[in-house]
Scaffold this motif. Structure first.
Motif, short mmCIF file in Angstrom:
data_model
loop_
_atom_site.label_atom_id
_atom_site.label_comp_id
_atom_site.label_asym_id
_atom_site.label_seq_id
_atom_site.Cartn_x
_atom_site.Cartn_y
_atom_site.Cartn_z
N ALA A 81 -35.46 -42.18 -63.63
CA ALA A 81 -35.92 -43.33 -64.41
C ALA A 81 -36.45 -42.89 -65.78
CB ALA A 81 -37.00 -44.08 -63.64
N LEU A 82 -37.16 -41.77 -65.83
CA LEU A 82 -37.72 -41.29 -67.09
C LEU A 82 -36.62 -40.82 -68.05
CD1 LEU A 82 -40.85 -39.30 -65.83
CD2 LEU A 82 -40.81 -41.55 -66.94
N ALA A 83 -35.50 -40.35 -67.49
CA ALA A 83 -34.39 -39.91 -68.33
C ALA A 83 -33.76 -41.06 -69.11
CB ALA A 83 -33.34 -39.22 -67.46
N GLU A 84 -34.03 -42.28 -68.68
CA GLU A 84 -33.49 -43.45 -69.37
C GLU A 84 -34.18 -43.70 -70.71
OE1 GLU A 84 -30.83 -45.17 -68.36
OE2 GLU A 84 -30.66 -43.74 -66.70
N PHE A 85 -35.33 -43.08 -70.93
CA PHE A 85 -36.02 -43.23 -72.21
C PHE A 85 -35.36 -42.30 -73.22
CE2 PHE A 85 -38.99 -44.72 -69.08
CZ PHE A 85 -39.70 -45.75 -69.70
N GLN A 86 -34.40 -42.81 -73.97
CA GLN A 86 -33.57 -41.98 -74.83
C GLN A 86 -34.36 -41.30 -75.96
OE1 GLN A 86 -30.38 -44.47 -76.24
NE2 GLN A 86 -29.27 -44.38 -74.30
N SER A 103 -45.87 -35.94 -68.71
CA SER A 103 -46.23 -35.38 -70.01
C SER A 103 -44.99 -35.29 -70.87
CB SER A 103 -46.87 -34.00 -69.85
OG SER A 103 -45.96 -33.11 -69.22
N GLY A 104 -45.19 -35.04 -72.16
CA GLY A 104 -44.05 -34.88 -73.05
C GLY A 104 -44.29 -35.50 -74.40
N LEU A 105 -43.21 -35.95 -75.00
CA LEU A 105 -43.25 -36.42 -76.37
C LEU A 105 -42.28 -37.58 -76.52
CD1 LEU A 105 -43.47 -33.98 -79.33
CD2 LEU A 105 -41.97 -35.96 -79.52
N THR A 106 -42.62 -38.53 -77.37
CA THR A 106 -41.75 -39.67 -77.59
C THR A 106 -41.70 -40.02 -79.07
OG1 THR A 106 -41.33 -42.01 -77.08
CG2 THR A 106 -43.63 -41.30 -77.12
N ALA A 107 -40.51 -40.41 -79.52
CA ALA A 107 -40.34 -40.90 -80.88
C ALA A 107 -40.15 -42.41 -80.88
CB ALA A 107 -39.14 -40.23 -81.54
N GLY A 108 -40.17 -42.99 -79.70
CA GLY A 108 -39.97 -44.43 -79.58
C GLY A 108 -41.28 -45.16 -79.38
N ASP A 109 -41.17 -46.36 -78.80
CA ASP A 109 -42.37 -47.18 -78.59
C ASP A 109 -42.89 -47.08 -77.15
OD1 ASP A 109 -40.32 -48.45 -77.34
OD2 ASP A 109 -40.52 -50.37 -78.38
N THR A 110 -42.50 -46.01 -76.47
CA THR A 110 -42.98 -45.78 -75.10
C THR A 110 -44.50 -45.66 -75.10
OG1 THR A 110 -40.97 -44.53 -74.69
CG2 THR A 110 -42.73 -44.32 -73.07
N ASP A 111 -45.15 -46.43 -74.23
CA ASP A 111 -46.60 -46.32 -74.20
C ASP A 111 -47.08 -45.82 -72.84
OD1 ASP A 111 -48.39 -48.33 -72.70
OD2 ASP A 111 -47.16 -49.76 -73.73
N PRO A 112 -48.22 -45.07 -72.84
CA PRO A 112 -48.68 -44.43 -71.60
C PRO A 112 -48.90 -45.40 -70.45
CG PRO A 112 -49.85 -43.54 -73.49
CD PRO A 112 -49.04 -44.70 -73.99
N LEU A 115 -45.67 -46.20 -68.72
CA LEU A 115 -45.20 -45.08 -67.90
C LEU A 115 -45.99 -44.98 -66.61
CD1 LEU A 115 -44.67 -42.35 -70.65
CD2 LEU A 115 -42.91 -43.63 -69.43
N ALA A 116 -47.30 -45.23 -66.69
CA ALA A 116 -48.13 -45.18 -65.48
C ALA A 116 -47.72 -46.26 -64.49
CB ALA A 116 -49.60 -45.33 -65.86
N LEU A 117 -47.43 -47.45 -65.00
CA LEU A 117 -46.99 -48.54 -64.12
C LEU A 117 -45.61 -48.24 -63.53
CD1 LEU A 117 -48.17 -51.63 -66.21
CD2 LEU A 117 -49.12 -50.81 -64.04
N LEU A 118 -44.74 -47.63 -64.33
CA LEU A 118 -43.41 -47.25 -63.84
C LEU A 118 -43.54 -46.26 -62.68
CD1 LEU A 118 -40.28 -47.28 -64.22
CD2 LEU A 118 -40.59 -45.29 -65.70
N GLN A 126 -49.89 -44.67 -56.02
CA GLN A 126 -50.45 -43.67 -56.92
C GLN A 126 -50.16 -44.03 -58.37
OE1 GLN A 126 -50.19 -38.89 -57.70
NE2 GLN A 126 -49.94 -39.63 -55.63
N ARG A 127 -51.20 -44.01 -59.19
CA ARG A 127 -51.04 -44.24 -60.62
C ARG A 127 -51.02 -42.89 -61.31
NH1 ARG A 127 -51.87 -48.49 -64.21
NH2 ARG A 127 -52.58 -47.90 -66.30
N ALA A 128 -49.97 -42.64 -62.06
CA ALA A 128 -49.79 -41.32 -62.66
C ALA A 128 -50.75 -41.10 -63.83
CB ALA A 128 -48.36 -41.16 -63.14
N ALA A 129 -51.11 -39.83 -64.02
CA ALA A 129 -51.84 -39.43 -65.23
C ALA A 129 -50.79 -39.18 -66.32
CB ALA A 129 -52.64 -38.17 -64.96
N VAL A 130 -50.93 -39.84 -67.44
CA VAL A 130 -49.92 -39.77 -68.51
C VAL A 130 -50.53 -39.15 -69.76
CG1 VAL A 130 -48.30 -41.05 -69.94
CG2 VAL A 130 -48.74 -41.80 -67.59
N GLU A 131 -49.87 -38.13 -70.29
CA GLU A 131 -50.33 -37.50 -71.52
C GLU A 131 -49.10 -37.20 -72.38
OE1 GLU A 131 -52.92 -33.61 -73.03
OE2 GLU A 131 -52.88 -34.17 -70.91
N ILE A 132 -48.88 -38.03 -73.40
CA ILE A 132 -47.70 -37.85 -74.26
C ILE A 132 -48.13 -37.81 -75.73
CG2 ILE A 132 -46.03 -38.87 -72.67
CD1 ILE A 132 -46.25 -41.46 -74.21
N GLU A 133 -47.34 -37.09 -76.52
CA GLU A 133 -47.55 -37.04 -77.97
C GLU A 133 -46.49 -37.89 -78.64
OE1 GLU A 133 -48.60 -33.16 -79.77
OE2 GLU A 133 -48.25 -32.35 -77.76
#
Length: 295
Positions: A81-86, A103-112, A115-118, A126-133
């Motif tokens: 599912a995460l691979a779908e975020f181009q 974790s990772g990095l995004t150039a789009g409008d992906t918001d933490p 991702l946690a809800l996904l 379980q609600r994921a801990a999300v840390e993206i730049e």
């Protein structure tokens, strides 16, 4: 008076004597019974005690019950599912506390929060801990353009890949040489290697004026940027931030004529789209973010 009183008190004296005799008998019986019980308890205690020179047996300790190990969640569906975020480069893992972390990095409008809800849809309860730049939104366009090619590449047994010195997450400092390897796919290919900068330009690393051919054999590895190898080399400079390397592998060269070594991304991307539309179906691509900073 003395004779008359004697018979009167005689029965009373007999009763007292009788009572005293009975009480004395009861007392003797009690004394006789008590030592029997005391002796029995003493015998039992003595039977449990070790004999002289013997060691008392150790008391049996209860076997500790280990808590069951928590089940490790299956993250394969979430990774898909995460691979779908181009426009993002996202990783998912399970920490020591068994909590899912994205974790990772995004150039789009992906918001933490999204991702946690996904993650909750794929990892029950379980609600994921999300840390993206966040990178420049301008880097989303080249990633969108090669989105389908990246998906095809991921399905190969030997996909084309970028191998940065220091591995994923390496930060490049100003003045440091940019050196990395490109692993070719499982077919002879022509590589187009582009470096998209934080300020909107693109530098064509391969082909370049000193290496006019990007051809590689199937499964081979080509190193770029190494000083003394006879090819081009590059050093990290300003502006600093998140930048992007894109590698496209195609059975034939993407462009019939060389591109300028550096040009605005806004001029290059329409030409790249046109070239990809005409490229053979076997064409695949990959990309890698990297972070640069002042020395």
């Amino acid at each position: 008076m003395n004779d008359a009183s004697a018979p009167t008190f005689a029965p009373t004296t007999w009763r007292h004597r009788f009572a005293a005799t009975v009480l004395a008998a009861i007392g003797i019986a009690a004394i006789a019974v008590w030592p029997v019980h005391a002796t029995t308890a003493s015998d039992v205690a003595k039977s449990d005690a070790p004999a002289d020179g013997e060691t008392a047996p150790a008391a049996a300790l209860p076997t500790p019950v280990e808590p069951p190990s928590p089940a490790v969640p299956d993250l394969s569906a979430l990774r898909t599912a995460l691979a779908e975020f181009q426009c993002a480069e996202l990783e998912v893992a399970v920490g020591k506390d068994q909590r899912v972390a994205i974790s990772g990095l995004t150039a789009g409008d992906t918001d933490p929060d999204s991702l946690a809800l996904l993650a909750q849809d794929y990892v029950t309860g379980q609600r994921a801990a999300v840390e993206i730049e966040r990178a420049s939104p301008a880097l989303c366009e080249p990633l969108t353009l090669i989105g389908a090619l990246r998906t095809s590449n991921a399905g190969l047994a030997a996909p084309v890949s970028i191998r940065l010195e220091g591995g994923a997450g390496t930060v490049f400092n100003g003045g440091q040489d940019l050196v990395f390897d490109v692993a070719a796919p499982d077919f002879p290919a022509h590589l187009q290697v582009d470096y998209f900068t934080a300020d909107g330009d693109v530098i064509h690393l391969l082909p370049n004026p000193l290496e006019v051919s990007g051809r590689v054999d199937a499964g081979s590895v080509r190193r770029l940027g190494e000083r003394g190898a006879g090819g081009r080399f590059w050093s990290i400079g300003p502006p600093y931030g998140h930048e992007l390397i894109v590698v496209i592998a195609s059975p034939t060269p993407l462009f019939a004529a060389p591109r300028p070594e550096a040009e605005p991304a806004s001029s290059y991307l329409p030409a790249l789209k046109q070239a990809l539309d005409a490229a053979p179906p076997a064409t695949v691509a990959t990309a890698r973010f990297l972070k640069t900073r002042a020395p």
